[in-house]
Design an enzyme around this catalytic site. Structure first.
Site, PDB file in Angstrom:
ATOM      1  N   ARG A 105     -18.543  12.528 -53.348  1.00 13.69           N
ATOM      2  CA  ARG A 105     -19.671  13.470 -52.757  1.00 13.69           C
ATOM      3  C   ARG A 105     -20.860  12.497 -52.118  1.00 13.69           C
ATOM      4  NH1 ARG A 105     -19.968  16.934 -50.429  1.00 13.69           N
ATOM      5  NH2 ARG A 105     -18.157  17.898 -51.831  1.00 13.69           N
ATOM      6  N   GLU A 203     -48.837  13.156 -24.201  1.00 12.45           N
ATOM      7  CA  GLU A 203     -48.476  14.879 -24.113  1.00 12.45           C
ATOM      8  C   GLU A 203     -49.570  15.585 -23.383  1.00 12.45           C
ATOM      9  OE1 GLU A 203     -48.435  18.056 -27.692  1.00 12.45           O
ATOM     10  OE2 GLU A 203     -47.421  16.242 -28.014  1.00 12.45           O
ATOM     11  N   ASP A 224     -45.006  19.417 -22.946  1.00 10.20           N
ATOM     12  CA  ASP A 224     -45.059  20.185 -23.998  1.00 10.20           C
ATOM     13  C   ASP A 224     -44.947  21.788 -23.788  1.00 10.20           C
ATOM     14  OD1 ASP A 224     -44.617  20.286 -26.933  1.00 10.20           O
ATOM     15  OD2 ASP A 224     -46.676  21.076 -27.086  1.00 10.20           O
TER      16      ASP A 224
END
Length: 287
Positions: A105, A203, A224
């Site tokens: 797993r 930004e 952005d």
């Protein structure tokens, strides 16, 4: 895929895998396997893909099996960055049945997740490459503790890595700008603080902010949530003086238009935080 990808150093990967195994084994180990499977039972097994996709995380899966039993025979058929189709064998295993079932797993959790990231990245890379020069890059929106593996998976899918942490580079974001008092004060403060090896990206979400940033001089600009038309205007305004990076609302449906704007980079958060897994399964060899 058509590129090779060196494995991550085991020194980085093993602690992540070990933590996963310790979490799964708990205080008493694998009580189901210990109860049902004789100590000396042997098992020949394969991990195979059940979907089309790109593989990543296989080195980590191998480590999971080896940590449980170093005597297992483990053979990698398709390593990281390999394209797979349903039924393709990725890994072959032979040895202690208990060890294989106990590690299964954790090995699959890592390989399925990382292969999902690689597959999602490869899809965006293919579309962006057909419509422009932009590289697909990931972000810091990663699972805590798994960043090294997830960013490696992005590379397996043909993407590139943005910064690995807060100490890589200066990235002045909207909240930095708000607190610092504007784009210009933030850039000037960053330049006064940063060493000569540290790049500065800022930004912006308007062309006015972009103009101010370019007047100060930065290494890269993060554009952005701009429309493709606005991105094209931004690329023209920058004129090659800095790297241009588009960010926000990037999907398989929007990436072509974003790439066609001429940006250098397209950063995508969801490829690491929300990519669906690639379905890999462990079964008896020949079964």
């Amino acid at each position: 895929m058509h590129h090779t990808l060196p494995p991550l150093p085991r020194l980085l990967v093993e602690p992540i895998v070990r933590a996963g195994l310790l979490e799964d084994l708990g205080r008493a180990g694998d009580v189901t396997t210990d109860a049902c499977i004789p100590f000396d039972a042997r098992f020949d097994a394969v991990i195979a893909s059940r979907q089309h996709g790109v593989i990543a995380g296989i080195d980590a899966a191998v480590i999971a099996f080896e940590l449980i039993d170093p005597t297992l025979t483990v053979s990698v058929e398709r390593g990281d960055a390999s394209a797979v189709a349903p039924g393709d064998v990725v890994l072959r295993l032979a040895g202690s049945a208990r060890a294989i079932l106990t590690a299964e797993r954790v090995a699959l959790n890592i390989a399925c997740r990382m292969s999902g990231i690689a597959t999602a990245t490869a899809g965006l890379v293919a579309i962006a490459g057909a419509h422009g020069k932009a590289h697909i890059v990931c972000t810091r929106k990663t699972t805590p503790g798994l960043r090294a593996l997830e960013k490696h998976a992005v590379r397996a899918g043909g993407g590139s890595n943005h910064r690995f942490g807060l100490d890589d580079a200066v990235l002045i974001k909207d909240n930095h700008i708000a607190v610092a008092g504007g784009v210009v004060p933030a850039i000037r403060a960053a330049k006064a603080h940063a060493g000569h090896m540290v790049k500065i990206e800022v930004e912006v979400d308007t062309l006015a902010q972009l103009d101010a940033a370019m007047a100060e001089g930065v290494d890269a600009v993060l554009l952005d949530n701009m429309t493709p038309a606005m991105l094209a205007d931004a690329v023209a305004l920058v004129g090659g003086r800095a790297l241009t990076e588009a960010s926000g609302r990037v999907s398989r449906e929007t990436v072509a238009a974003i790439a066609a704007s001429g940006v250098d980079l397209i950063s995508v958060g969801w490829i690491t935080h929300s990519a669906p897994i690639l379905d890999l399964g462990l079964d008896a060899a020949g079964g």
